[in-house]
Design an enzyme around this catalytic site. Structure first.
Site, PDB file in Angstrom:
ATOM      1  CB  CYS A  40     100.875  43.499  51.710  1.00  0.00           C
ATOM      2  SG  CYS A  40      99.545  42.284  51.733  1.00  0.00           S
ATOM      3  CD  GLU A  56     102.332  39.376  51.154  1.00  0.00           C
ATOM      4  OE1 GLU A  56     101.194  38.847  51.096  1.00  0.00           O
ATOM      5  OE2 GLU A  56     102.941  39.764  50.158  1.00  0.00           O
ATOM      6  CB  CYS A  62      99.198  44.033  46.925  1.00  0.00           C
ATOM      7  SG  CYS A  62      98.449  43.993  48.559  1.00  0.00           S
ATOM      8  CD  GLU A  96      92.146  33.871  45.766  1.00  0.00           C
ATOM      9  OE1 GLU A  96      91.335  33.139  45.158  1.00  0.00           O
ATOM     10  OE2 GLU A  96      93.183  34.324  45.240  1.00  0.00           O
ATOM     11  CG  ASN A 151      96.672  33.426  48.737  1.00  0.00           C
ATOM     12  OD1 ASN A 151      97.244  32.407  49.092  1.00  0.00           O
ATOM     13  ND2 ASN A 151      96.301  33.637  47.493  1.00  0.00           N
TER      14      ASN A 151
HETATM   15  N1  THU Z   1      98.496  37.740  47.061  1.00  0.00           N
HETATM   16  C1  THU Z   1      99.121  37.566  48.259  1.00  0.00           C
HETATM   17  O1  THU Z   1      98.628  36.849  49.125  1.00  0.00           O
HETATM   18  N2  THU Z   1     100.300  38.219  48.462  1.00  0.00           N
HETATM   19  C2  THU Z   1     100.953  38.953  47.532  1.00  0.00           C
HETATM   20  O2  THU Z   1     102.038  39.470  47.796  1.00  0.00           O
HETATM   21  C3  THU Z   1     100.368  39.138  46.211  1.00  0.00           C
HETATM   22  C4  THU Z   1      99.001  38.622  46.030  1.00  0.00           C
HETATM   23  C5  THU Z   1      97.271  36.985  46.791  1.00  0.00           C
HETATM   24  C6  THU Z   1      96.004  37.763  46.777  1.00  0.00           C
HETATM   25  C7  THU Z   1      95.131  36.874  45.904  1.00  0.00           C
HETATM   26  O3  THU Z   1      94.581  35.851  46.700  1.00  0.00           O
HETATM   27  C8  THU Z   1      96.101  36.243  44.942  1.00  0.00           C
HETATM   28  O4  THU Z   1      97.373  36.379  45.535  1.00  0.00           O
HETATM   29  C9  THU Z   1      96.092  36.863  43.564  1.00  0.00           C
HETATM   30  O5  THU Z   1      96.342  38.207  43.607  1.00  0.00           O
END
Ligand code: THU
Length: 128
Positions: free
Chosen positions: A89, A55, A86, A44, A42
């Site tokens: 994704c 993902e 989420c 951010e 991820n």
């Molecule tokens: N996040 C993901 O990268 N994948 C998931 O399946 C769930 C959430 C990340 C997004 C954000 O950076 C952090 O997790 C909190 O939601």
């Protein structure tokens, strides 16, 4: 079916997660039909809505490298129960018709079909 290389790649990618706001670190890795593995973490942003999930980073990386068919994807995080992708994704997984999704934490691994995670997505929203 051996998932270990993909699981290892996902945990390794998670080490690169850029998550200074949530402190929630996620890794993903996928396999293509020609045997290549792509991973993502991820990423951010201070403007929270710009965050990219692990993902979608992995999927974008595979597509940018010319992948035509993604056969399976793994998502990992250090959560109490295996991480749940989420909705965005799941929709992107549907776009590229990824049939199998493994969700992991440090001790558990569960495989779902995409149809279980996002039912009846096959025809696409626009049904073209
Ligand atoms: N996040 C993901 O990268 N994948 C998931 O399946 C769930 C959430 C990340 C997004 C954000 O950076 C952090 O997790 C909190 O939601």
């Amino acid at each position: 079916m051996d998932w270990s290389a993909l699981i290892d790649a996902a945990w390794k990618a998670r080490e690169n997660a850029h998550a200074p706001y949530s402190r929630f670190f996620v890794g993903a890795a996928l396999e293509t039909d020609d045997g290549r593995i792509f991973s993502g973490c991820n990423v951010e942003n201070l403007s929270y809505g710009l965050t990219n999930c692990a993902e979608r980073v992995a999927i974008g990386s595979a597509i940018a490298a010319g992948a035509k068919k993604i056969t399976r994807i793994v998502c990992v995080a250090d959560t109490d129960t295996p991480i749940s992708p989420c909705g965005a994704c799941r929709q992107v997984m549907a776009e590229f018709d990824i049939p199998l999704v493994m969700l992991c934490n440090k001790t558990e691994q569960i495989v779902f079909s995409l149809d279980e995670l996002l039912p009846r997505s096959k025809n696409g929203i626009l049904n073209r």
